[in-house]
Enzyme design. Structure first.
Site, PDB file in Angstrom:
ATOM      1  N   GLU A 227       0.677  -1.538   0.120  1.00 34.25           N
ATOM      2  CA  GLU A 227       0.119  -0.420  -0.119  1.00 34.25           C
ATOM      3  C   GLU A 227       0.400   1.276  -0.054  1.00 34.25           C
ATOM      4  O   GLU A 227       2.320   1.426   0.495  1.00 34.25           O
ATOM      5  CB  GLU A 227      -1.177   0.388   1.741  1.00 34.25           C
ATOM      6  CG  GLU A 227      -1.635  -1.225   1.703  1.00 34.25           C
ATOM      7  CD  GLU A 227      -2.086  -1.311   2.320  1.00 34.25           C
ATOM      8  OE1 GLU A 227      -3.045  -2.249   3.111  1.00 34.25           O
ATOM      9  OE2 GLU A 227      -1.813  -0.143   3.387  1.00 34.25           O
TER      10      GLU A 227
ATOM     11  N   CYS B  71       2.902   8.759   2.316  1.00 30.31           N
ATOM     12  CA  CYS B  71       3.390   7.650   2.846  1.00 30.31           C
ATOM     13  C   CYS B  71       3.662   6.311   2.031  1.00 30.31           C
ATOM     14  O   CYS B  71       3.015   5.646   1.342  1.00 30.31           O
ATOM     15  CB  CYS B  71       1.830   7.273   3.546  1.00 30.31           C
ATOM     16  SG  CYS B  71       2.859   5.967   4.894  1.00 30.31           S
TER      17      CYS B  71
ATOM     18  N   CYS C 168       5.820  -7.424   7.127  1.00 28.44           N
ATOM     19  CA  CYS C 168       7.284  -7.047   8.180  1.00 28.44           C
ATOM     20  C   CYS C 168       7.294  -7.936   9.283  1.00 28.44           C
ATOM     21  O   CYS C 168       6.775  -8.889   9.915  1.00 28.44           O
ATOM     22  CB  CYS C 168       6.881  -5.887   8.670  1.00 28.44           C
ATOM     23  SG  CYS C 168       7.514  -4.422   9.981  1.00 28.44           S
TER      24      CYS C 168
ATOM     25  N   CYS D 117       4.581  -5.712  15.723  1.00 31.09           N
ATOM     26  CA  CYS D 117       3.847  -4.691  16.354  1.00 31.09           C
ATOM     27  C   CYS D 117       2.094  -5.049  16.180  1.00 31.09           C
ATOM     28  O   CYS D 117       1.797  -5.167  16.086  1.00 31.09           O
ATOM     29  CB  CYS D 117       4.081  -3.479  16.179  1.00 31.09           C
ATOM     30  SG  CYS D 117       5.201  -2.702  15.329  1.00 31.09           S
TER      31      CYS D 117
ATOM     32  N   CYS E  87      -1.190  -3.961  14.143  1.00 26.80           N
ATOM     33  CA  CYS E  87      -0.733  -3.038  12.941  1.00 26.80           C
ATOM     34  C   CYS E  87      -0.581  -4.481  12.392  1.00 26.80           C
ATOM     35  O   CYS E  87       0.118  -5.770  12.391  1.00 26.80           O
ATOM     36  CB  CYS E  87       1.131  -3.156  12.705  1.00 26.80           C
ATOM     37  SG  CYS E  87       1.086  -2.404  10.790  1.00 26.80           S
TER      38      CYS E  87
ATOM     39  N   CYS F 294      -2.605   1.691   8.429  1.00 26.72           N
ATOM     40  CA  CYS F 294      -1.834   0.731   7.811  1.00 26.72           C
ATOM     41  C   CYS F 294      -2.238  -0.816   7.876  1.00 26.72           C
ATOM     42  O   CYS F 294      -2.592  -1.336   8.703  1.00 26.72           O
ATOM     43  CB  CYS F 294      -0.165   1.110   8.633  1.00 26.72           C
ATOM     44  SG  CYS F 294       1.013  -0.010   8.525  1.00 26.72           S
TER      45      CYS F 294
HETATM   46  S1  SF4 Z   1       3.682  -0.713  13.302  1.00 33.40           S
HETATM   47 FE1  SF4 Z   1       3.899  -2.294  11.743  1.00 33.40          FE
HETATM   48  S2  SF4 Z   1       5.169  -1.828   9.838  1.00 33.40           S
HETATM   49 FE2  SF4 Z   1       5.227  -0.728  10.912  1.00 33.40          FE
HETATM   50  S3  SF4 Z   1       6.806  -1.063  12.148  1.00 33.40           S
HETATM   51 FE3  SF4 Z   1       5.249  -2.473  13.600  1.00 33.40          FE
HETATM   52  S4  SF4 Z   1       5.158  -4.087  12.756  1.00 33.40           S
HETATM   53 FE4  SF4 Z   1       6.852  -2.733  11.055  1.00 33.40          FE
END
Ligand code: SF4
Length: 365
Positions: A104, A117, A124, A128, A131, A347
């Protein structure tokens, strides 16, 4: 990990995208056909400045060269699989890459700012907990061309007289885990022969890879650094950002301090507020204490509910109290405004939805 089915123009691995062909290789290719090095600059100018999406449009190249280029390369390696437009002017693009992976990027329009962005990885590895992008882990790094193409696709949405003004590297992936490709792409983004975006208008966000933060500081670039903190102590941060158990706040803050001492550029600390987890007055007081004496700015990001995740948006009262405690502690604070709420601009949400429905069609909604 799923991928989207490929349209025929992308499903040809032999034809690489122009921005991913090393310049020496392209110059050799041109020389073998009796073409001057100038042709290389012309092609890149068409892509980066002239908004061409096909070799056919590169009208100052000889016709036979355009035909040969079309047979050997692609102008862009990605295409727009889905395009959402919010009533506040935010555009969200789901881009499909040559291997069927998707990512994205978002174009935000605010007064004179045109901010993109961008993502740096497919998936990833930071995990997190709030996310959507990190749910499936990291698949691969993006190439220099794939990073640049996000900017090109977003820029091509703007009227001819407008240009991109800002970049935030806050999309999918940990930017510092793909730092070499990112820096190469940003060098083109800031070049007057490229996209001409001011280096001071570029922010790189990280969950905190201390060695890479120091490396970035030592480069002498004018990029801003944003560190995603999300908690004022290690115990809570490790629950929210699992990779914290390997680094820890002390090392991350020391690297951020080094960045400030070396570059003179204020560090922004991002803090996603999750109801009842890290949004309590005691957390705000601890955060103020942690950042006291540092040249720091805090960006608070109220979490917006994501289907499939157990976290909730904090109450307005909790947000007001959190801000007041930080300000009372002498910390500079801003609350990030929600943009593109009607198009799932959080996100990773669009990508997750697309991967859950691989048969979905491309288009503007
Ligand atoms: S917020 Fe999402 S994309 Fe950003 S570092 Fe954490 S897991 Fe990765």
């Amino acid at each position: 990990m799923h991928a989207l089915p490929l349209p025929s123009q992308l499903a040809d691995p032999a034809r690489r995208a122009l921005l991913d062909v090393p310049s020496e290789e392209m110059l050799d290719w041109l020389q073998a056909r009796g073409q001057a090095p100038l042709r290389f600059r012309q092609m890149r100018r068409w892509l980066l400045v002239g908004r061409a999406v096909a070799f056919e449009q590169m009208s100052d190249l000889p016709r036979h060269l355009r035909d040969e280029l079309s047979a050997a390369f692609r102008t862009l390696g990605s295409d727009i699989a889905r395009h959402l437009v919010s009533c506040d002017g935010t555009h969200k693009l789901l881009l499909r890459l040559h291997d069927g992976q998707v990512l994205e990027c978002v174009l935000l329009q605010e007064a004179n700012r045109r901010t993109v962005c961008i993502s740096t990885q497919v998936g990833c590895g930071m995990g997190c907990v709030f996310c959507a992008s990190g749910l499936g882990g990291v698949v691969r790094n993006l190439t220099v061309g794939e990073i640049l193409e996000q900017l090109i696709h977003a820029r091509n949405l703007l009227p001819a007289a407008e240009r991109l003004t800002h970049i935030v590297v806050m999309g999918m992936g940990e930017p510092l885990a793909n730092l070499d490709a990112l820096l190469e792409a940003l060098a083109v983004a800031v070049s007057p022969r490229g996209l001409g975006i001011g280096a001071r208008h570029i922010t790189i966000s990280t969950v905190g890879l201390p060695a890479k933060i120091r490396c970035l500081a030592d480069l002498g670039k004018q990029y801003h650094l944003a560190v995603s903190l999300h908690a004022p102590n290690d115990e809570l941060r490790t629950r929210i950002v699992p990779t914290n158990d390997k680094t820890g706040l002390t090392e991350i803050l020391a690297a951020a301090d080094y960045f400030y001492a070396t570059t003179g550029r204020q560090v922004t600390y991002e803090y996603v507020l999750l109801r009842d987890l890290n949004d309590q007055p005691a957390h705000a007081a601890e955060l103020a204490k942690l950042l006291r004496g540092r040249q720091a700015h805090v960006n608070l990001i109220p979490f917006n509910d994501v289907e499939g995740l157990p976290y909730r948006r904090l109450t307005q009262q909790a947000l007001t109290d959190f801000v007041a405690i930080l300000r009372g502690g002498g910390i500079s604070v801003k609350v990030r405004k929600r943009k593109g709420a009607d198009i799932d601009a959080a996100c990773g949400q669009l990508r997750r939805a697309a991967l859950a429905e691989p048969a979905s069609t491309a288009g503007v909604e």
